[in-house]
Motif scaffolding. Structure first.
Motif, PDB file in Angstrom:
ATOM      1  N   ARG A  92      28.612  36.308  47.961  1.00  0.00           N
ATOM      2  CA  ARG A  92      29.851  35.309  48.135  1.00  0.00           C
ATOM      3  C   ARG A  92      29.995  34.640  47.904  1.00  0.00           C
ATOM      4  O   ARG A  92      31.159  34.339  47.269  1.00  0.00           O
ATOM      5  CB  ARG A  92      28.306  34.833  50.163  1.00  0.00           C
ATOM      6  N   MET A  93      29.100  33.916  47.116  1.00  0.00           N
ATOM      7  CA  MET A  93      29.554  33.067  45.965  1.00  0.00           C
ATOM      8  C   MET A  93      29.886  33.089  44.450  1.00  0.00           C
ATOM      9  O   MET A  93      31.338  32.724  44.475  1.00  0.00           O
ATOM     10  CB  MET A  93      28.036  32.164  45.215  1.00  0.00           C
ATOM     11  N   LEU A  94      30.443  34.766  44.443  1.00  0.00           N
ATOM     12  CA  LEU A  94      31.073  35.314  43.263  1.00  0.00           C
ATOM     13  C   LEU A  94      32.328  34.960  43.995  1.00  0.00           C
ATOM     14  O   LEU A  94      33.423  35.446  43.745  1.00  0.00           O
ATOM     15  CB  LEU A  94      30.201  35.972  43.062  1.00  0.00           C
ATOM     16  N   GLU A  95      32.268  36.213  44.913  1.00  0.00           N
ATOM     17  CA  GLU A  95      33.685  36.061  46.380  1.00  0.00           C
ATOM     18  C   GLU A  95      34.597  34.636  46.121  1.00  0.00           C
ATOM     19  O   GLU A  95      35.836  34.697  46.248  1.00  0.00           O
ATOM     20  CB  GLU A  95      33.293  36.805  47.501  1.00  0.00           C
ATOM     21  N   ALA A  96      34.008  34.049  46.566  1.00  0.00           N
ATOM     22  CA  ALA A  96      34.150  32.887  46.958  1.00  0.00           C
ATOM     23  C   ALA A  96      35.471  32.260  45.650  1.00  0.00           C
ATOM     24  O   ALA A  96      36.209  31.296  45.813  1.00  0.00           O
ATOM     25  CB  ALA A  96      33.326  31.685  47.434  1.00  0.00           C
ATOM     26  N   LEU A  97      34.566  32.401  44.072  1.00  0.00           N
ATOM     27  CA  LEU A  97      34.924  31.575  42.936  1.00  0.00           C
ATOM     28  C   LEU A  97      36.082  32.670  42.269  1.00  0.00           C
ATOM     29  O   LEU A  97      36.781  32.128  41.665  1.00  0.00           O
ATOM     30  CB  LEU A  97      33.839  31.335  41.866  1.00  0.00           C
ATOM     31  N   HIS A  98      35.891  33.700  42.665  1.00  0.00           N
ATOM     32  CA  HIS A  98      37.385  34.721  42.257  1.00  0.00           C
ATOM     33  C   HIS A  98      37.361  35.928  43.234  1.00  0.00           C
ATOM     34  O   HIS A  98      36.990  37.071  43.792  1.00  0.00           O
ATOM     35  CB  HIS A  98      36.100  35.503  41.013  1.00  0.00           C
ATOM     36  N   PRO A  99      37.901  35.619  44.653  1.00  0.00           N
ATOM     37  CA  PRO A  99      38.684  36.695  45.633  1.00  0.00           C
ATOM     38  C   PRO A  99      38.956  37.414  45.122  1.00  0.00           C
ATOM     39  O   PRO A  99      40.126  37.689  44.238  1.00  0.00           O
ATOM     40  CB  PRO A  99      39.367  35.529  46.502  1.00  0.00           C
ATOM     41  N   ALA A 100      39.016  38.806  45.373  1.00  0.00           N
ATOM     42  CA  ALA A 100      39.394  40.017  45.491  1.00  0.00           C
ATOM     43  C   ALA A 100      39.092  40.464  44.500  1.00  0.00           C
ATOM     44  O   ALA A 100      39.386  41.287  44.050  1.00  0.00           O
ATOM     45  CB  ALA A 100      40.785  40.110  46.466  1.00  0.00           C
ATOM     46  N   ARG A 101      37.703  40.163  43.834  1.00  0.00           N
ATOM     47  CA  ARG A 101      37.892  40.299  42.340  1.00  0.00           C
ATOM     48  C   ARG A 101      35.929  41.278  41.771  1.00  0.00           C
ATOM     49  O   ARG A 101      35.552  42.061  41.538  1.00  0.00           O
ATOM     50  CB  ARG A 101      37.908  39.526  40.905  1.00  0.00           C
TER      51      ARG A 101
END
Length: 340
Positions: A92-101
């Motif tokens: 979720r942290m990764l997705e928050a910083l780099h959405p849809a990637r």
């Protein structure tokens, strides 16, 4: 259209070191992004002296920040060792910083007896694999309506988008879970090239149940590749791969990925020669036209939507050149422009 992906082991070449290898992986990821590759994954490899990627989530954070549009993922996280809640928080942290990637590739490997023992020291028991996947999905979606032993627990940060979930494997539990839980599926041709694989994928497609992560089935196959301008040059480079894999397959832990020069000096045992012959069935070696042709054949055979290339051959410059040659053969940059 078949999407092309890369799974980069962050190889530590002979005469190099882990810091250099991670820098080279960063440059390769940037170049793959520029060339039009679809995904860039890194593995979780423990106690592997010739591989620098031991913590995929940390490397993913770095690579996602260093690239612009390519999807970045794990190939894959060894979830038997970890808390599903913590995995969900990381992604979720990764997705928050780099959405849809962001891609969460999930693996069932334990990394061997000693690694498994160390990573699970003093733990009394493990959750069943299926339960771990269920928990990860619950925490990633924030679902609180269905019954769960931690029903109201939320993994943070809360994000508007979700990472893609991929089950990795060559049949067995991974396929069944991908079907039942509505995840994408990556078949490991580089581990188990088999006609059975096509049947496994066909079963996955037939029985797939849509989920919040994937509305329809999505299949990737993974294969070792060695690409050079000529067949002869590719065969030369593949000698280093032969030596490296022969060492791994005979329970050795090579301190680096060997050079072609080192490989040429090596005398193989009959067992090692047998291993090399078997390994060749799991890889594609050749010039761009030949590698492209073989990739398309594999994609057709498995009915795959995507092909993930594992460019395990020596030299950062050779790997950069190899992925560029193949991108040109597939006209990836033109396809990327037309899709924008």
């Amino acid at each position: 259209m078949v999407f092309l992906n890369i799974l980069d082991y962050a190889l530590i070449d002979e005469g190099s070191n882990a810091r250099d290898a991670l820098g080279q992986t960063t440059e390769l990821a940037r170049y793959a992004d520029e060339l039009g590759y679809h995904r860039y994954w890194v593995p979780e490899q423990h106690n592997a002296l010739s591989i620098a990627s031991s913590a995929p989530e940390m490397l993913m954070m770095h690579l996602a920040a260093a690239t612009k549009s390519i999807r970045v993922g794990s190939g894959g996280v060894m979830i038997p060792h970890y808390s599903p809640y913590k995995i969900a928080e990381n992604f979720r942290m990764l997705e928050a910083l780099h959405p849809a990637r962001i891609d969460l590739g999930i693996g069932n490997s334990t990394g061997g007896r000693i690694v498994s023992k160390v990573l699970n020291e003093e733990k009394e028991e493990r959750l069943p694999y299926e339960q771990q996947v269920t928990d990860i999905q619950k925490y990633l979606t924030g679902e609180t309506n269905q019954e769960h032993r931690f029903q109201n627990l939320i993994a943070t940060p809360v994000t508007e988008t979700l990472p893609e979930i991929w089950m990795l494997g060559a049949g067995g539990k991974s396929t069944k879970i991908a079907t039942e839980y509505g995840t994408a599926y990556s078949y490991a041709h580089f581990i188990k090239p088999s006609e059975v694989g096509a049947d496994i994928i066909a079963t996955y497609r037939k029985n797939f149940k849509a989920s919040v992560f994937h509305e329809k089935p999505n299949v990737s196959i993974s294969v070792f590749v060695v690409i050079a301008e000529t067949k002869e040059e590719a065969e030369e480079l593949s000698k280093a791969f032969d030596l490296w894999m022969a060492s791994l397959e005979t329970a050795k832990n090579p301190p680096y990925f060997p050079s072609v020069e080192t490989a040429k000096k090596r005398q193989y045992s009959s067992l090692e020669k047998q291993k090399i012959n078997q390994i060749r069935k799991r890889m594609i070696v050749g010039n761009p036209a030949h590698v492209k042709e073989e990739i398309l054949k594999l994609a057709e055979f498995y009915q795959a939507d995507e092909v993930t290339l594992i460019p395990n051959f020596p030299g950062a410059a050779n790997r950069m050149k190899g992925i560029q040659l193949l991108a040109d053969a597939f006209k990836l940059r033109d396809k990327q422009k037309s899709a924008q």
